[in-house]
Scaffold this motif. Structure first.
Motif, PDB file in Angstrom:
ATOM      1  N   VAL A 114       0.846  -1.200   0.000  1.00  0.00           N
ATOM      2  CA  VAL A 114       0.000   0.000   0.000  1.00  0.00           C
ATOM      3  C   VAL A 114       0.880   1.248   0.000  1.00  0.00           C
ATOM      4  O   VAL A 114       0.648   2.198  -0.767  1.00  0.00           O
ATOM      5  CB  VAL A 114      -0.943   0.014   1.224  1.00  0.00           C
ATOM      6  N   TYR A 115       1.899   1.236   0.841  1.00  0.00           N
ATOM      7  CA  TYR A 115       2.839   2.370   0.898  1.00  0.00           C
ATOM      8  C   TYR A 115       3.520   2.580  -0.461  1.00  0.00           C
ATOM      9  O   TYR A 115       3.629   3.714  -0.946  1.00  0.00           O
ATOM     10  CB  TYR A 115       3.891   2.117   1.975  1.00  0.00           C
ATOM     11  N   THR A 116       3.956   1.485  -1.078  1.00  0.00           N
ATOM     12  CA  THR A 116       4.626   1.576  -2.374  1.00  0.00           C
ATOM     13  C   THR A 116       3.686   2.119  -3.445  1.00  0.00           C
ATOM     14  O   THR A 116       4.079   2.942  -4.273  1.00  0.00           O
ATOM     15  CB  THR A 116       5.155   0.189  -2.806  1.00  0.00           C
ATOM     16  N   GLY A 117       2.439   1.643  -3.424  1.00  0.00           N
ATOM     17  CA  GLY A 117       1.454   2.116  -4.391  1.00  0.00           C
ATOM     18  C   GLY A 117       1.181   3.601  -4.246  1.00  0.00           C
ATOM     19  O   GLY A 117       1.151   4.344  -5.241  1.00  0.00           O
ATOM     20  N   VAL A 118       0.996   4.052  -3.012  1.00  0.00           N
ATOM     21  CA  VAL A 118       0.741   5.474  -2.757  1.00  0.00           C
ATOM     22  C   VAL A 118       1.955   6.311  -3.161  1.00  0.00           C
ATOM     23  O   VAL A 118       1.827   7.370  -3.793  1.00  0.00           O
ATOM     24  CB  VAL A 118       0.398   5.707  -1.264  1.00  0.00           C
ATOM     25  N   SER A 119       3.139   5.814  -2.816  1.00  0.00           N
ATOM     26  CA  SER A 119       4.373   6.520  -3.163  1.00  0.00           C
ATOM     27  C   SER A 119       4.551   6.620  -4.676  1.00  0.00           C
ATOM     28  O   SER A 119       4.945   7.668  -5.201  1.00  0.00           O
ATOM     29  CB  SER A 119       5.573   5.796  -2.537  1.00  0.00           C
ATOM     30  N   MET A 120       4.239   5.529  -5.376  1.00  0.00           N
ATOM     31  CA  MET A 120       4.350   5.534  -6.835  1.00  0.00           C
ATOM     32  C   MET A 120       3.387   6.544  -7.451  1.00  0.00           C
ATOM     33  O   MET A 120       3.732   7.253  -8.402  1.00  0.00           O
ATOM     34  CB  MET A 120       4.073   4.134  -7.398  1.00  0.00           C
ATOM     35  N   PHE A 121       2.189   6.628  -6.891  1.00  0.00           N
ATOM     36  CA  PHE A 121       1.199   7.577  -7.414  1.00  0.00           C
ATOM     37  C   PHE A 121       1.649   9.020  -7.170  1.00  0.00           C
ATOM     38  O   PHE A 121       1.577   9.864  -8.068  1.00  0.00           O
ATOM     39  CB  PHE A 121      -0.161   7.343  -6.752  1.00  0.00           C
ATOM     40  N   ILE A 122       2.140   9.295  -5.977  1.00  0.00           N
ATOM     41  CA  ILE A 122       2.575  10.659  -5.635  1.00  0.00           C
ATOM     42  C   ILE A 122       3.743  11.097  -6.521  1.00  0.00           C
ATOM     43  O   ILE A 122       3.813  12.255  -6.956  1.00  0.00           O
ATOM     44  CB  ILE A 122       2.964  10.739  -4.146  1.00  0.00           C
ATOM     45  N   ASN A 123       4.648  10.161  -6.794  1.00  0.00           N
ATOM     46  CA  ASN A 123       5.863  10.497  -7.554  1.00  0.00           C
ATOM     47  C   ASN A 123       5.759  10.149  -9.035  1.00  0.00           C
ATOM     48  O   ASN A 123       6.776  10.082  -9.723  1.00  0.00           O
ATOM     49  CB  ASN A 123       7.067   9.763  -6.950  1.00  0.00           C
ATOM     50  N   ARG A 124       4.534   9.948  -9.524  1.00  0.00           N
ATOM     51  CA  ARG A 124       4.360   9.473 -10.905  1.00  0.00           C
ATOM     52  C   ARG A 124       4.908  10.440 -11.954  1.00  0.00           C
ATOM     53  O   ARG A 124       5.335  10.022 -13.029  1.00  0.00           O
ATOM     54  CB  ARG A 124       2.877   9.200 -11.177  1.00  0.00           C
ATOM     55  N   ASN A 125       4.896  11.731 -11.650  1.00  0.00           N
ATOM     56  CA  ASN A 125       5.365  12.725 -12.624  1.00  0.00           C
ATOM     57  C   ASN A 125       6.758  13.258 -12.304  1.00  0.00           C
ATOM     58  O   ASN A 125       7.241  14.181 -12.961  1.00  0.00           O
ATOM     59  CB  ASN A 125       4.383  13.904 -12.689  1.00  0.00           C
ATOM     60  N   LYS A 126       7.371  12.664 -11.307  1.00  0.00           N
ATOM     61  CA  LYS A 126       8.697  13.128 -10.898  1.00  0.00           C
ATOM     62  C   LYS A 126       9.754  12.644 -11.885  1.00  0.00           C
ATOM     63  O   LYS A 126       9.762  11.485 -12.291  1.00  0.00           O
ATOM     64  CB  LYS A 126       9.017  12.589  -9.498  1.00  0.00           C
ATOM     65  N   ASP A 127      10.626  13.553 -12.283  1.00  0.00           N
ATOM     66  CA  ASP A 127      11.699  13.191 -13.213  1.00  0.00           C
ATOM     67  C   ASP A 127      12.679  12.240 -12.532  1.00  0.00           C
ATOM     68  O   ASP A 127      13.120  12.483 -11.403  1.00  0.00           O
ATOM     69  CB  ASP A 127      12.463  14.437 -13.684  1.00  0.00           C
ATOM     70  N   GLU A 128      12.995  11.153 -13.233  1.00  0.00           N
ATOM     71  CA  GLU A 128      13.962  10.189 -12.717  1.00  0.00           C
ATOM     72  C   GLU A 128      15.246  10.331 -13.520  1.00  0.00           C
ATOM     73  O   GLU A 128      15.271  10.087 -14.719  1.00  0.00           O
ATOM     74  CB  GLU A 128      13.418   8.763 -12.837  1.00  0.00           C
ATOM     75  N   ASN A 129      16.295  10.731 -12.841  1.00  0.00           N
ATOM     76  CA  ASN A 129      17.581  10.915 -13.509  1.00  0.00           C
ATOM     77  C   ASN A 129      18.618   9.979 -12.906  1.00  0.00           C
ATOM     78  O   ASN A 129      18.627   9.729 -11.699  1.00  0.00           O
ATOM     79  CB  ASN A 129      18.053  12.367 -13.373  1.00  0.00           C
ATOM     80  N   ILE A 130      19.480   9.470 -13.759  1.00  0.00           N
ATOM     81  CA  ILE A 130      20.563   8.598 -13.313  1.00  0.00           C
ATOM     82  C   ILE A 130      21.883   9.248 -13.692  1.00  0.00           C
ATOM     83  O   ILE A 130      22.118   9.556 -14.864  1.00  0.00           O
ATOM     84  CB  ILE A 130      20.450   7.200 -13.956  1.00  0.00           C
ATOM     85  N   ASP A 131      22.710   9.484 -12.698  1.00  0.00           N
ATOM     86  CA  ASP A 131      24.025  10.088 -12.923  1.00  0.00           C
ATOM     87  C   ASP A 131      25.064   8.968 -12.926  1.00  0.00           C
ATOM     88  O   ASP A 131      25.398   8.429 -11.862  1.00  0.00           O
ATOM     89  CB  ASP A 131      24.327  11.094 -11.811  1.00  0.00           C
ATOM     90  N   PRO A 132      25.576   8.593 -14.095  1.00  0.00           N
ATOM     91  CA  PRO A 132      26.514   7.468 -14.176  1.00  0.00           C
ATOM     92  C   PRO A 132      27.738   7.611 -13.275  1.00  0.00           C
ATOM     93  O   PRO A 132      28.159   6.650 -12.631  1.00  0.00           O
ATOM     94  CB  PRO A 132      26.915   7.451 -15.658  1.00  0.00           C
ATOM     95  N   GLU A 133      28.302   8.806 -13.221  1.00  0.00           N
ATOM     96  CA  GLU A 133      29.537   8.994 -12.457  1.00  0.00           C
ATOM     97  C   GLU A 133      29.318   8.898 -10.951  1.00  0.00           C
ATOM     98  O   GLU A 133      30.194   8.450 -10.214  1.00  0.00           O
ATOM     99  CB  GLU A 133      30.161  10.351 -12.801  1.00  0.00           C
TER     100      GLU A 133
END
Length: 352
Positions: free
Chosen positions: A178-197
């Motif tokens: 339930v926590y994961t589902g709510v968290s996923m919904f809240i952050n659904r539009n959040k940009d996910e960036n990966i910094d290789p270095e």
């Protein structure tokens, strides 16, 4: 040799054969996987999963070497099936059990297959961040999924053992979902960036191992002046393995809400994982079009979590596995349909 051992051994041999065929026949060195081939392989994996479903419907009792009503009753109690077995009709009771087992498998498969789409979102980000050539996607995904099979096996049987001894842990799983589902919904539009270095895996590997700064084709290791070094492609593989480990924390508890039989959990997980690679190549260029899918996955996780938390009440209102499957399919279909009917506008696309 018991039928249980034969069943499991046969499944493992099947996995190894399919992985070998995939690596040897379906992979074209130095050539990206085409959309057509990805579509064919995706269909093949779905058909194989459906074929396995039919196998369970007819011979699922062999999985636990059920050869008497007493054994059937024991398995029924051990895995919380709660089937109403007829002591005067062993054949009918056996078919009832096989039907329940088959339904649990196909429901678990749908859940795992759907949740694996979220893996694809992240894998695309990883490949993009590290500038991995599309020609090398297949090799990284192949070994990533091979590693995931081993990790899932360990996770599933550990989880099953914990549930067997500490049944209350299911409520922890439910709350976490339930926590994961709510968290996923809240952050659904959040940009996910990966910094290789600055990625933790890169930093950790660089601290303890020699890392070559450049890609060397599809090689994971190279020898430079007699020194063996990791290539960036191997680091990408490690990050994908870590990513699957994180996703397993969500997906494995989710399927335990559907079945407590560790074999069914394992089978449905493995079929979904093995189909992930071909689905990746099928969706890699259009994944952004399904922008409401994360909302659907969030709702899916929350629904499964609530079902685990309110298991007793769910039974009272008739929320069985079959109805749960219908709800899960409805959530997924609505999220996909909404994505297609209400596509992102130009400003949303620019924002990502």
């Amino acid at each position: 040799m018991s039928s249980e051992l034969i069943f499991i051994s046969g499944f493992i041999v099947f996995i190894l054969i399919m992985l070998a065929l995939d690596l040897g026949l379906f992979a074209t060195p130095e050539k990206p996987v085409s959309l057509k081939r990805a579509g064919i392989m995706s269909a093949v994996w779905v058909i194989l999963a459906l074929g396995f479903y039919v196998l369970i419907l007819n011979w699922g009792h062999l999985l636990h070497h059920i050869n008497s009503l007493a054994v059937l009753q024991k398995v029924n109690a051990a895995h919380f099936h709660k089937l109403k077995l007829n002591p005067n009709d062993f054949a009918g009771s056996l078919q009832l059990y096989r039907n329940a087992l088959g339904l649990e498998f196909i429901t678990g498969y749908v859940v795992e297959y759907a949740l694996s789409v979220d893996n694809i979102f992240v894998i695309v980000l990883i490949f993009t961040a590290f500038s991995v050539s599309p020609r090398h996607y297949h090799k990284v995904l192949f070994w990533g999924i091979a590693g995931a099979v081993v990790m899932r096996f360990a996770f599933i049987f550990l989880g099953s053992t914990l549930i067997e001894h500490f049944h209350w842990i299911l409520y922890l799983f439910g709350a976490f979902l339930v926590y994961t589902g709510v968290s996923m919904f809240i952050n659904r539009n959040k940009d996910e960036n990966i910094d290789p270095e600055n990625h933790k895996v890169v930093k950790l590997a660089s601290r303890y191992f020699s890392v070559h700064p450049q890609f060397e084709g599809d090689r994971f290791f190279v020898n430079i002046n007699g020194k063996k070094m990791m290539t960036p492609l191997f680091l990408v593989l490690l990050i994908i393995e870590l990513t699957d480990l994180v996703f397993a924390v969500d997906s494995i508890p989710a399927i335990f809400s559907i079945t407590k039989d560790p074999y069914i959990v394992f089978f449905s997980n493995i079929f979904a994982i093995l189909g992930l690679r071909s689905m990746f190549f099928l969706l890699v260029n259009i994944i952004d079009k399904f922008h409401y899918l994360k909302v659907g996955l969030a709702a899916l996780l929350a629904f499964i979590g609530l079902k685990m938390l309110l298991a007793e009440y769910a039974e009272l209102v008739g929320l069985n596995t079959a109805r749960s499957l219908l709800i899960i399919l409805a959530i997924l279909l609505i999220s996909v349909a909404a994505s297609l009917l209400f596509p992102k506008n130009k400003e949303e696309i620019k924002r990502g």
